[in-house]
Motif scaffolding. Structure first.
Motif, short mmCIF file in Angstrom:
data_model
loop_
_atom_site.label_atom_id
_atom_site.label_comp_id
_atom_site.label_asym_id
_atom_site.label_seq_id
_atom_site.Cartn_x
_atom_site.Cartn_y
_atom_site.Cartn_z
N LEU A 1 1.07 8.93 6.17
CA LEU A 1 1.10 9.14 4.72
C LEU A 1 0.54 7.94 3.99
O LEU A 1 -0.03 8.06 2.91
CB LEU A 1 2.52 9.42 4.24
CG LEU A 1 3.07 10.81 4.55
CD1 LEU A 1 4.54 10.88 4.21
CD2 LEU A 1 2.31 11.88 3.79
N ALA A 2 0.73 6.75 4.59
CA ALA A 2 0.21 5.55 3.95
C ALA A 2 -1.26 5.34 4.29
O ALA A 2 -1.88 4.42 3.78
CB ALA A 2 1.02 4.35 4.37
N TYR B 1 11.13 2.54 -8.96
CA TYR B 1 12.49 3.07 -8.86
C TYR B 1 12.88 3.87 -10.10
O TYR B 1 13.47 4.95 -9.99
CB TYR B 1 13.44 1.88 -8.64
CG TYR B 1 14.88 2.26 -8.52
CD1 TYR B 1 15.34 2.91 -7.37
CD2 TYR B 1 15.78 1.96 -9.53
CE1 TYR B 1 16.67 3.26 -7.24
CE2 TYR B 1 17.12 2.31 -9.41
CZ TYR B 1 17.56 2.96 -8.27
OH TYR B 1 18.86 3.31 -8.16
N LEU C 1 3.40 5.49 -2.57
CA LEU C 1 3.43 4.08 -2.20
C LEU C 1 3.89 3.22 -3.36
O LEU C 1 4.63 2.26 -3.19
CB LEU C 1 2.03 3.62 -1.76
CG LEU C 1 1.47 4.27 -0.50
CD1 LEU C 1 0.05 3.78 -0.25
CD2 LEU C 1 2.33 3.93 0.70
N THR C 2 3.45 3.57 -4.57
CA THR C 2 3.68 2.64 -5.68
C THR C 2 4.63 3.13 -6.77
O THR C 2 4.90 2.40 -7.70
CB THR C 2 2.33 2.29 -6.36
OG1 THR C 2 1.68 3.51 -6.69
CG2 THR C 2 1.45 1.49 -5.45
N LEU C 3 5.12 4.36 -6.66
CA LEU C 3 6.00 4.86 -7.72
C LEU C 3 7.27 4.00 -7.76
O LEU C 3 7.89 3.77 -6.74
CB LEU C 3 6.37 6.32 -7.44
CG LEU C 3 6.99 7.06 -8.62
CD1 LEU C 3 5.96 7.23 -9.72
CD2 LEU C 3 7.50 8.42 -8.18
N PRO D 1 5.27 8.39 8.30
CA PRO D 1 5.15 7.47 7.16
C PRO D 1 3.87 6.65 7.21
O PRO D 1 3.23 6.43 6.18
CB PRO D 1 6.38 6.57 7.30
CG PRO D 1 7.36 7.38 8.05
CD PRO D 1 6.56 8.20 9.00
N LEU D 2 3.47 6.25 8.40
CA LEU D 2 2.22 5.50 8.53
C LEU D 2 1.03 6.38 8.15
O LEU D 2 0.11 5.94 7.47
CB LEU D 2 2.05 5.01 9.97
CG LEU D 2 2.80 3.74 10.34
CD1 LEU D 2 2.74 3.52 11.84
CD2 LEU D 2 2.21 2.53 9.63
N ASP E 1 -2.30 6.29 -4.58
CA ASP E 1 -1.12 5.54 -4.14
C ASP E 1 0.15 6.01 -4.84
O ASP E 1 1.25 5.85 -4.33
CB ASP E 1 -1.31 4.04 -4.41
CG ASP E 1 -2.32 3.43 -3.45
OD1 ASP E 1 -2.75 4.15 -2.54
OD2 ASP E 1 -2.67 2.25 -3.61
N VAL F 1 -8.33 2.18 2.39
CA VAL F 1 -7.81 0.88 1.98
C VAL F 1 -6.92 0.28 3.09
O VAL F 1 -7.03 -0.89 3.41
CB VAL F 1 -7.00 1.01 0.68
CG1 VAL F 1 -6.47 -0.34 0.24
CG2 VAL F 1 -7.85 1.62 -0.41
N THR F 2 -6.04 1.10 3.66
CA THR F 2 -4.99 0.54 4.50
C THR F 2 -5.27 0.60 6.00
O THR F 2 -4.63 -0.11 6.77
CB THR F 2 -3.65 1.27 4.26
OG1 THR F 2 -3.86 2.66 4.52
CG2 THR F 2 -3.18 1.09 2.84
N LEU G 1 8.67 9.54 0.76
CA LEU G 1 7.95 8.40 1.35
C LEU G 1 6.47 8.48 1.04
O LEU G 1 5.73 7.55 1.29
CB LEU G 1 8.11 8.44 2.87
CG LEU G 1 9.38 7.85 3.45
CD1 LEU G 1 9.34 8.00 4.95
CD2 LEU G 1 9.47 6.38 3.09
#
Lengths: 109, 626
Positions: B431-432, B556, B552-554, B428-429, B323, B352-353, B549
């Motif tokens: 990639l997720a 700011y 997912l979790t990095l 983007p989807l 992620d 997972v997603t 993009l």
């Protein structure tokens, strides 16, 4: 009943005793940034899906805080994860991941 | 050359044989496991690849260049390449020559696995011939090559930067055992062969050793213990190999066969992915490559550790790293083995997603763009092109505005597919990991593009560009990124640019550069407008802007650090402008950059005057005529 052209608005009272705060707590643990939201609406304004449907992270967060999961999900089910909301967020909330986390935790079908 | 031990056997070969048999069984089971998990059509593809001469040629070339000679590492850093190649190629040659020796001098022992390895123990030279000399010379030569490689490897442990690596992987316990065994094998082999050099003969390395240390080495009582030690170390190495990174030695060749057959990652841990996981040599080149490692604390998110946790089935860690990754693809581009860790990470995210809830029923309400092009006059003879700005470009409207101006200047009619809001391209989807949801968008977009009826599709966003090229079925439609399109227009003479004295540096967006291999077009455009200066890292090694993009979790703060690091590399030669070709990079850089950042389309419109002035003067003339 006579139609007056207007009616009573349904009550917007929230019974927090009945609301499921536990699941929201789980979400906060996973995504602490959700509490940083100041409901400015930048995410909603920039939303790609928002042109066609009522997609809005801002509203989803508000509804979740008030324990109204079903309604909240209505606001994110159309999300295409394009990530624009994350870029514009002035509070640097990772909204894109937030959408995924909400779906994961609330697991609504 | 004749046999010294008539039975052709001694007990000291046992450790080696145990290791070898264990390794072979392990490899066989692994091979069956992988083949079992490869989907049916892919298995057929693999079988067909073995009868296709072109693929066979490619297999052989890749195995020679990548597994043995390590050409890819040589190109990066010669010394590092030499270190790897000397051990791999040298060892390979020793094995090959060993077998040739057995086949030539003791053909009756053909097929005995241990015989070539311990050849010099079992044979003796008779003084009348020098038949062994040539091969003995080669054996000693390659042994020397390997020993030099081992010496470099030891030095690298102390000072890795000397071999071009700022950071190296932290070895696991099994890796350490394997490593020390590997270091010990060849010095012990030299010692063992030096003992018998007086009996079986030797060459420039083993013979002098035998003479020099005559007192110690000529003592026959020392012969057997050293051969035992050599065999034990070799056996231990083979025995621990399946649990160490040295598993890449056999797996890499197998991976090349699979890859050349055209197989792709479908599941994160099984089938093709498993071959990739075991082919990872843990070399740590991805550590220096990863843009996240601007901060030392993020080292643990590198691909090498991702693969390690995959091997250990540590699901929590696997998900965490999968992620976090920016999916910039730099580790994949630089990986000497070519492990597609990004594809594995995507497959992992999918587990997972992919099942998460979504509802895209609103897609039905979308209507195609109006049939008449947005900006057409009768003088325009070209067929209209379709322009798709993409989500991100809507956040940086300067780019789509610039594109409109370019279309106008080149007098090309165009249709703007998503001027009043379109839908996302689906990348983007993907990639997720939400493949299923992405397919719905792909279907809808394909429908909209087909309905527009243009045969050229111009895109401003590299993220869209990559997915349109790779995942959409748009046969008959030329898909171009606007850098390619503008370059086309310039080449055809439809756009003329002013040459200025400004200096530009070009930032390769991940998805356009490493993702779609578009490196030269933007640079050619910039060279026409001004002076193109180099960045510290560019093309394949360009550093992600930090806005990707892919992650997912990095958070700011970490992203900002990456952005600053990337900008530092870009402004290395003090350019006047940073030019990029991706709206996301533009947006990310603009907030942090010390110099002005522009999209290439914007830079082109700034320098367009030359063509527009004659056009303007043309209208003046007609006015004058009137």
């Amino acid at each position: 009943m006579a139609d007056f052209g207007y009616s009573l608005t349904p009550s917007s009272r929230i019974d927090l005793n009945k609301a499921d705060r536990e699941t929201f707590g789980k979400l906060v643990k996973l995504e602490p940034d959700v509490l940083k939201c100041m409901a400015c609406g930048s995410c909603t304004a920039s939303c790609t899906a928002g042109v066609y449907t009522r997609t809005s992270i801002r509203s989803a967060i508000l509804y979740l805080q008030n324990g109204r999961e079903k309604e909240a999900l209505e606001f994110i089910k159309g999300c295409m994860l394009c990530g624009k909301c994350t870029i514009v967020c002035p509070r640097a909330i990772n909204t894109r991941q937030l959408v995924l986390s909400i779906c994961k935790i609330y697991n609504l079908k | 050359m004749k046999e010294r031990i008539l039975s052709g056997y001694d007990n000291f070969v046992l450790p080696f044989m145990i290791g070898m048999v264990f390794l072979c069984i392990y490899l066989l089971i692994g091979l069956i496991r992988i083949l079992k998990h490869i989907p049916g059509p892919d298995r057929k593809k693999l079988a067909l690849s073995f009868i296709n001469p072109r693929i066979i040629y490619k297999d052989c070339r890749d195995i020679l260049c990548d597994c043995l000679l390590h050409v890819k590492i040589f190109k990066r850093k010669a010394l590092l390449g030499y270190m790897h190649a000397s051990i791999a190629f040298g060892w390979f040659m020793i094995i090959v020559i060993g077998h040739i020796e057995v086949a030539l001098y003791t053909p009756q022992r053909n097929g005995l696995i241990y015989y070539p390895v311990f050849f010099r123990y079992f044979t003796m030279e008779n003084n009348h011939t020098l038949r062994g000399a040539f091969f003995f010379f080669l054996m000693d030569f390659f042994l020397l090559v390997i020993l030099s490689g081992i010496a470099l490897a030891m030095y690298k442990r102390v000072r890795s930067i000397a071999l071009g690596m700022r950071r190296t992987t932290k070895p696991s316990l099994a890796d350490r055992i394997g490593l020390y065994c590997l270091w010990a094998i060849f010095p012990l082999r030299l010692l063992a062969e030096s003992f018998t050099a007086g009996i079986s003969g030797g060459s420039f390395l083993t013979k002098p050793m035998n003479f020099l240390f005559a007192n110690f080495l000529s003592n026959d009582y020392h012969i057997l213990p050293t051969w035992w030690a050599y065999s034990t170390v070799l056996g231990t190495f083979l025995l621990v190999m399946p649990f160490t990174r040295y598993m890449h030695i056999p797996t890499e060749a197998f991976l090349i066969l699979l890859r050349n057959a055209g197989l792709k990652v479908t599941r994160p841990r099984k089938g093709f992915a498993e071959a990739e996981i075991y082919a990872c040599s843990s070399c740590g080149i991805c550590l220096d490559a990863c843009p996240m490692n601007m901060q030392k604390k993020n080292l643990k998110y590198s691909s090498v550790y991702f693969i390690r946790f995959l091997r250990r089935h540590n699901t929590r860690k696997i998900n965490e790293i999968a992620d976090k990754c920016l999916m910039c693809g730099k580790c994949v581009a630089l990986c000497p083995v070519g492990v597609e860790s990004c594809a594995i990470k995507r497959a992992q995210r999918s587990t997972v997603t992919d099942g998460l809830y979504y509802d895209y029923s609103y897609l039905k309400t979308l209507s195609p763009v109006p049939a008449n092009p947005a900006d057409v006059s009768e003088t325009m003879t070209d067929k209209p092109v379709l322009y798709y700005a993409g989500c991100m470009t809507h956040l940086t409207p300067g780019i789509s505005k610039a594109m409109k101006e370019i279309f106008r200047a080149a007098e090309i009619p165009y249709r703007f597919l998503d001027e009043n809001g379109g839908i996302c391209c689906g990348r983007p989807l993907m990639l997720a990991g939400k493949e299923k949801a992405a397919r719905e968008l792909v279907r809808k977009n394909t429908e909209l593009i087909r309905a527009a009826g243009c045969d050229t599709l111009v895109l401003s966003c590299p993220i869209c560009f990559k997915v349109f090229r790779e995942e959409y079925d748009l046969q008959g439609i030329t898909i171009l990124h606007h850098t390619q399109y503008i370059e086309n227009l310039i080449r055809k003479g439809k756009l003329k640019l002013n040459a200025t004295s400004r200096s530009y540096v070009y930032h390769d967006p991940c998805e356009l550069g490493r993702g779609a291999k578009v490196y030269e077009e933007p640079r050619r455009i910039l060279e026409r407008m001004g002076r193109l200066v180099k960045a510290e890292k560019e093309k394949e090694e360009s550093i992600c802007c930090g806005g990707s993009l892919g992650s997912l979790t990095l958070n700011y703060e970490d992203r900002i650090k990456i952005t600053r690091g990337s900008l530092k590399a870009l402004t290395y030669n003090h350019p006047d402008n940073i030019i990029t070709a991706c709206p996301l990079c533009l947006k990310t850089f603009a907030a942090q950059s010390p110099v002005k950042v522009m999209d290439i389309a914007q830079a082109v419109t700034e320098n367009l005057e030359a063509i527009r002035e004659p056009a303007a003067s043309g209208t003046e003339k007609t006015q004058f005529g009137n």
